[in-house]
Every structure is written in C-alpha cells, then in structure tokens.
Design a protein around this motif. Structure first.
Motif, PDB file in Angstrom:
ATOM      1  N   GLU A  24       0.804  -1.211   0.000  1.00 13.91           N
ATOM      2  CA  GLU A  24       0.000   0.000   0.000  1.00 13.91           C
ATOM      3  C   GLU A  24       0.848   1.277   0.000  1.00 13.91           C
ATOM      4  N   PRO A  25       0.775   2.066  -1.087  1.00 13.45           N
ATOM      5  CA  PRO A  25       1.510   3.344  -1.125  1.00 13.45           C
ATOM      6  C   PRO A  25       0.659   4.484  -0.557  1.00 13.45           C
ATOM      7  N   TYR A  26       1.292   5.324   0.258  1.00 16.61           N
ATOM      8  CA  TYR A  26       0.640   6.525   0.774  1.00 16.61           C
ATOM      9  C   TYR A  26       1.498   7.732   0.399  1.00 16.61           C
ATOM     10  N   GLU A  27       1.121   8.911   0.864  1.00 15.83           N
ATOM     11  CA  GLU A  27       1.797  10.132   0.403  1.00 15.83           C
ATOM     12  C   GLU A  27       3.288  10.125   0.723  1.00 15.83           C
ATOM     13  N   LYS A  28       3.654   9.686   1.953  1.00 18.75           N
ATOM     14  CA  LYS A  28       5.061   9.701   2.340  1.00 18.75           C
ATOM     15  C   LYS A  28       5.511   8.377   2.945  1.00 18.75           C
ATOM     16  N   SER A  29       4.730   7.322   2.761  1.00 18.21           N
ATOM     17  CA  SER A  29       5.108   6.032   3.330  1.00 18.21           C
ATOM     18  C   SER A  29       4.603   4.895   2.447  1.00 18.21           C
ATOM     19  N   PHE A  30       5.141   3.727   2.712  1.00 17.10           N
ATOM     20  CA  PHE A  30       4.796   2.521   1.954  1.00 17.10           C
ATOM     21  C   PHE A  30       4.733   1.380   2.948  1.00 17.10           C
ATOM     22  N   ARG A  31       3.599   0.727   3.047  1.00 18.44           N
ATOM     23  CA  ARG A  31       3.492  -0.335   4.050  1.00 18.44           C
ATOM     24  C   ARG A  31       3.031  -1.646   3.425  1.00 18.44           C
ATOM     25  N   ILE A  32       3.364  -2.748   4.135  1.00 17.59           N
ATOM     26  CA  ILE A  32       2.961  -4.090   3.722  1.00 17.59           C
ATOM     27  C   ILE A  32       2.169  -4.707   4.869  1.00 17.59           C
ATOM     28  N   ARG A  33       0.975  -5.211   4.542  1.00 15.92           N
ATOM     29  CA  ARG A  33       0.145  -5.868   5.556  1.00 15.92           C
ATOM     30  C   ARG A  33      -0.216  -7.277   5.097  1.00 15.92           C
ATOM     31  N   TYR A  34      -0.404  -8.190   6.075  1.00 15.38           N
ATOM     32  CA  TYR A  34      -0.871  -9.550   5.800  1.00 15.38           C
ATOM     33  C   TYR A  34      -2.274  -9.701   6.394  1.00 15.38           C
ATOM     34  N   ARG A  35      -3.131 -10.442   5.705  1.00 16.39           N
ATOM     35  CA  ARG A  35      -4.403 -10.854   6.303  1.00 16.39           C
ATOM     36  C   ARG A  35      -4.234 -12.281   6.815  1.00 16.39           C
ATOM     37  N   ILE A  36      -4.274 -12.419   8.136  1.00  8.29           N
ATOM     38  CA  ILE A  36      -4.113 -13.727   8.770  1.00  8.29           C
ATOM     39  C   ILE A  36      -5.387 -14.027   9.562  1.00  8.29           C
ATOM     40  N   ASP A  37      -6.007 -15.169   9.271  1.00  6.54           N
ATOM     41  CA  ASP A  37      -7.267 -15.555   9.924  1.00  6.54           C
ATOM     42  C   ASP A  37      -8.306 -14.443   9.823  1.00  6.54           C
ATOM     43  N   GLY A  38      -8.342 -13.775   8.671  1.00  6.58           N
ATOM     44  CA  GLY A  38      -9.374 -12.777   8.412  1.00  6.58           C
ATOM     45  C   GLY A  38      -9.078 -11.376   8.913  1.00  6.58           C
ATOM     46  N   VAL A  39      -7.955 -11.180   9.604  1.00  7.04           N
ATOM     47  CA  VAL A  39      -7.622  -9.871  10.180  1.00  7.04           C
ATOM     48  C   VAL A  39      -6.316  -9.357   9.566  1.00  7.04           C
ATOM     49  N   LEU A  40      -6.280  -8.060   9.225  1.00  4.69           N
ATOM     50  CA  LEU A  40      -5.076  -7.463   8.642  1.00  4.69           C
ATOM     51  C   LEU A  40      -4.085  -7.040   9.728  1.00  4.69           C
ATOM     52  N   TYR A  41      -2.798  -7.390   9.535  1.00  8.10           N
ATOM     53  CA  TYR A  41      -1.737  -6.999  10.465  1.00  8.10           C
ATOM     54  C   TYR A  41      -0.630  -6.307   9.681  1.00  8.10           C
ATOM     55  N   GLU A  42      -0.194  -5.136  10.169  1.00 15.20           N
ATOM     56  CA  GLU A  42       0.927  -4.447   9.521  1.00 15.20           C
ATOM     57  C   GLU A  42       2.213  -5.220   9.804  1.00 15.20           C
ATOM     58  N   GLN A  43       3.014  -5.460   8.758  1.00 20.73           N
ATOM     59  CA  GLN A  43       4.210  -6.277   8.900  1.00 20.73           C
ATOM     60  C   GLN A  43       5.500  -5.473   8.777  1.00 20.73           C
TER      61      GLN A  43
END
Length: 575
Positions: A209-228
């Motif tokens: 996911e790209p944002y204005e000044k950051s870039f993050r990666i998240r996983y969906r585990i057991d139906g819930v998103l967690y920032e990695q």
C-alpha cells in the motif's frame, strides 16, 4: 548400559515396532535424528519426546514459558550457534550456564558451546519448536534478520535526498529505468522474502500500500489485517513493478486496474516442496498502485466436509441434499466467508469416474482433478450465463456456477436443475432464509424457486482460540442468556478468552472454523414460498423444523471451547 531412544519408546508403549522401523527409514533418507523423524511422521509429540529424553539422559524436562530470558544471556551464545544446535541459554550462576536443549545427548553441541563460552554447561530439556520460537523471540527471527539486511542494501543503493519533494499530477515514467530497478538483487530478495514469510505465517492476502510519504505491507491472517513492515518509500515503484513483472502485468500501464497470476514452488520445513498459486490485483490510487496478492495454498484447502465446522445435524442435511440427482444448492455469505471451500468439498465428494462435473468460476482458485473448470472472462463475453448455456450441451451431471448475480444466470440455472441436473452456486445474502427473497427480487417466479431449490447454506468464518494459551474466563450468567444460551445451561458452560503466545503470534487465535446455517427446502417451506411469505416467516418455520442458525452454530463453538464470544457476536445476530 543405557537404553536407546527407540527401545525406551517401545518399552513405554508410545510407538509400535512398525512405527519405529518407518521412522528409522525416514531418518536414513532425510538425514535427521530419530526423535525428529518420529515427530515429523506424527508418531509422538514433542512433549512426549522431551519427557522420554529426560528419562534416557537423566536431565530434567522444563516448561520454557515459565522463564524470562535476560538480554545478557543471549550475548553469551551467538545466534548462529543457537540455531545450529537448537539451544537457548536460560540461566547463569558464575561459571555454570543452564542451557535448554532439544537433544541433551548431543555431546558435540555441548563441547562446542563449552569451548566458545568458557562455561560449564548444565543441560535441561525443552521441545524443539518451543526453543526455536524463543530463539526468534529473543534473538530476532531469521526472516527479520534477512529483511533488515535487504533494507540496509536498499538504503545504500538509493541515495536520493528525502527532504526534496516533487509534487506533480502525473509523474514521467522511465520504463527502462524501472525495469532495471526491478532486477536489483535487494528488490528481488525483498519481494521473495515477503511472499515466503506470508505463506509461512498462513496469510491469505498480502497488501502493498503506497501513501503520500510512506509505503506499508500488511498480511491478512485468519481474516484480520496486520501491519508487517514499511520498506523504504523510495523503492515503492521498483517493488510494485517487480510484482507486476512476476505476474505478467504491463508495468507501463499505471492508470487502469490489472489482474495477474504467480505460480511458485516453495520449500517446506520437512525438506519437500509445494506449489502455491497466487492471484494478483493492481489498483491505481492517488499515491500510486496498490497491489493485493491472494495466496491460494492448496494445502490449506479442506475438502473433508467433517472438518469445516458443520454441526452433525446440519452436516447430515447438507450431505443428504448433495446426493439428490437434481435441484439447486446455494451457498451464501460475504466475501471471504469460505463459500468456495464448501462448494469444492461438496463436488469433491461427488467426483467419481461416472460423473461429469463442470464449473464456471471467476477465477478458478484451485485445480481439482477430474473436474472440468472454466475461467469466466466477461471482457470477451464469456460470463456465467454464456458458460451455463454451453455446459448444457456438454452432457453434465453436476454444474457449479460461481455466482448467481442476475436474472439471466438464475433463469438458466433453474432450467438446468428442472431438466435433471444438480446445480451448485453462491448468492450474497445475510442468511439462508433471506436468499429466497433475493431470488424473487431478481425476477425469478416463486413457483420456480420452490420447485428447483433443495437446500441453502449460509456461512461465516470465525477465528479459533489458540489451544496453547486460551484461558477460562468468568462471564455473568445473564450475559450468556442475552447472547442466546438457554438459562438452564449457563451454569455448566465454560467460556474461554484469547491470551496470546509465541504459537499464535500473540493474537490469541490460530486458524479459523466455519459457522453454518443449513436450510432444507421442505414441503412446508415450499408452501410458504408459493404464498409469498416473508423472510421472518420462512426463518421461523425452518427453526421450528430444526434448522440450526448461524448464532446457534456459534454458541456451540463457544461451548466447545473452540472460539470466543467476541468472534461469534462479530459475525452473527440473534433472531
């Protein structure tokens, strides 16, 4: 003379002679220790092995969770050595170091550690997986170390000054420069590490996911998103482009959504390998392209209906329905509720050499041997309705159509059912009874719904409580009554809550299970459909005839200690 491990296990009647022989064969072929072979083959548990090794060696077996490891201890033994010998320092007094070991009979390990540290070693025994989890926790996981190394390389190779910002409506794209960037070793390593880590953690989706000044990666585990993780912002274009190249997308096209696929062969912990399919979707956002990778791990697909979460009575109704020669069976629920898994398990149970099964899916998620699967492509006119018409000329016994979303598809499916075919499909409704109203609202005549539909299944997925760390919790009896438990049962019910441990990544949950509501279309319900009865009237009649609702299915899972009250309340309502 001390007895060998195999002899002790036989003497304690923990394994049979045949199991010992099989483990010894596995040991020779894979070059592992006998204890590891027995665990890999599922003949004994790690705890049983630890207890037997304790008897064999005379060293005590301990529960590592009762020890808090001082940061000073991890400086005594290097991380490479801890991983190599599967050991964890837990206590030091003077020149003596207490060391948790998976195998205290490994004299080479003890001598090497003694030489490196200059300390006398006092071994104690703990399960191998527990020690590895503690190494990850206190030293940092091997994955974290690799990611840090890759991040360091990314930072070194990119020296652009972040204090300078260029604000433009459209950035000029240099395809050659972007293609070269995607070939940089750190970019390739990072993308590979992220995908492998997500598979290892059991994630169903990866979000870039790209944002204005950051870039993050998240996983969906057991139906819930967690920032990695948050890769360097300057590398977002190279990382996104690398994924697009892997999935055969056009890296020059950044203004329109695209879809692609990736197929990987991944090494397993036991030394083998498995193939993993991934669906990739790109979406242009205001700050760049967002990528979502859906991981389709066939090993996570449960085709045994008894393992999905059906209550025995509901399963009996569903199995009876799928054995009928003709009619429509509908599965309903929101996106990500496990509908595809339920449908695959049903048609797999019916998949015999004498049966012709054809499916139309968007897209085909898993390849099933013996079943003819078609990917719909609406952009070329190959939609569900077109596929259904073609299927009827292919001499089918069973048809699966991915979704009944319009009158045309529903009309053809009903005609197929009424001419001797068994048809499976999905509809987006909240529960089983409201599916009838949905079909009528599509334009299908009530008499056609009543005569063609034989069973409707509504489902949800809830997270399973971690077996290792869940704890009993007191809940006031009135609260239990309010959520649906019968007053005469509340005093006998044990309620559990999530806690969090290494085994479940400190979430308190590990894995998911289905809640099911199975409504059989009986003669009485057909009469109600024909007379234009409301959803509430149909629901009340179904409950009167013994239908287990989604909430009741959830209450049973709470009573069995499988899930928590919070999970069931999040996914179901009480009628």
């Amino acid at each position: 003379m001390a007895l060998k491990l195999g002899e002790i296990l036989l003497k304690e009647k923990l394994i049979t002679k045949e199991q010992l022989d099989a483990a010894m064969d596995y040991q020779k072929k894979n070059g592992v220790k006998l204890g590891t072979a027995l665990i890999k083959l599922g003949f004994i548990s790690e705890t049983e092995l630890a207890n037997i090794l304790s008897k064999q060696s005379g060293y005590p077996s301990i529960d590592l969770s009762k020890f808090e490891i001082s940061p000073e201890l991890t400086k005594i033994i290097p991380v490479d050595m801890a991983r190599k010998y599967v050991v964890m320092p837990i206590h030091r007094i003077g020149a003596f170091l207490t060391l948790a070991m998976a195998d205290p009979t490994d004299l080479e390990a003890i001598e090497d550690i003694k030489f490196t540290t200059g300390l006398n070693i006092q071994p104690v025994i703990a399960p191998e997986t527990t020690i590895r989890n503690y190494i990850d926790k206190y030293y940092g996981s091997a994955h974290d170390i690799k990611v840090k190394e890759v991040f360091d390389k990314l930072e070194v190779t990119d020296t652009e000054d972040l204090s300078v910002e260029v604000l433009e409506e459209e950035e000029e794209l240099d395809i050659n420069a972007l293609t070269q960037a995607t070939k940089q070793a750190p970019v390739i390593q990072l993308v590979n590490l992220v995908i492998l880590d997500a598979i290892r953690k059991g994630a169903s989706d990866i979000h870039f996911e790209p944002y204005e000044k950051s870039f993050r990666i998240r996983y969906r585990i057991d139906g819930v998103l967690y920032e990695q993780m948050n890769p360097p912002f300057k590398m977002k274009d190279a990382i996104i482009s690398r994924i697009k190249i892997m999935s055969n997308m056009d890296i020059a096209e950044k203004r329109l959504p695209q879809d692609g696929r990736i197929k990987l062969k991944v090494k397993k912990d036991n030394g083998g390998s498995k193939e993993v399919d991934m669906r990739v979707s790109s979406l242009p956002t205001i700050f760049g392209e967002k990528i979502v990778i859906r991981i389709l791990d066939k090993e996570q697909l449960k085709l045994d209906m008894t393992q999905l979460g059906f209550e025995p009575k509901s399963l009996e109704v569903f199995q009876r329905a799928i054995k009928k020669p003709w009619g429509i069976i509908l599965v309903t629920g929101p996106t990500g509720s496990g509908k595809t898994n339920t449908l695959y398990s049903a048609i797999s149970a019916l998949n015999t050499p004498e049966t012709n099964i054809i499916t139309a899916e968007n897209p085909v998620e898993f390849n099933l041997y013996g079943i003819n699967q078609v990917n719909t492509k609406e952009e070329i006119g190959l939609d569900f309705a077109t596929c259904l018409r073609a299927f009827l000329r292919q001499d089918p016994n069973i048809i699966l159509v991915g979704e009944m979303r319009d009158f045309e598809t529903a009309d053809i499916a009903i005609k197929a059912a009424l001419t001797g075919h068994l048809v499976f499909s999905t509809v987006h409704t909240n529960d089983a009874p409201s599916t009838i109203t949905r079909l009528v609202n599509m334009g299908v005549e009530p008499y056609l719904v009543a005569t063609s539909t034989i069973c409707i299944v509504a489902q949800r997925l809830v997270r399973r409580l971690c077996k290792k760390c869940k704890e009993e919790v007191y809940v006031p009896p009135q609260t239990l009554i309010d959520i649906g438990f019968p007053p005469d049962e509340v005093k006998k019910i044990k309620i559990y809550k999530p806690v969090g441990c290494d085994e479940c990544n400190n979430t308190g949950y590990k894995g998911r299970i289905g809640l099911f509501e199975v409504m059989e279309i009986t003669e009485e319900i057909k009469e109600l459909i024909l007379t234009g009865a409301t959803t509430s009237e149909i629901r009340n009649k179904a409950i009167e005839q013994g239908m287990i609702t989604l909430r009741q299915s959830g209450l049973q899972k709470i009573k069995d200690g499988i899930t928590s009250i919070e999970e069931v309340l999040r996914e179901t309502v009480r009628y």
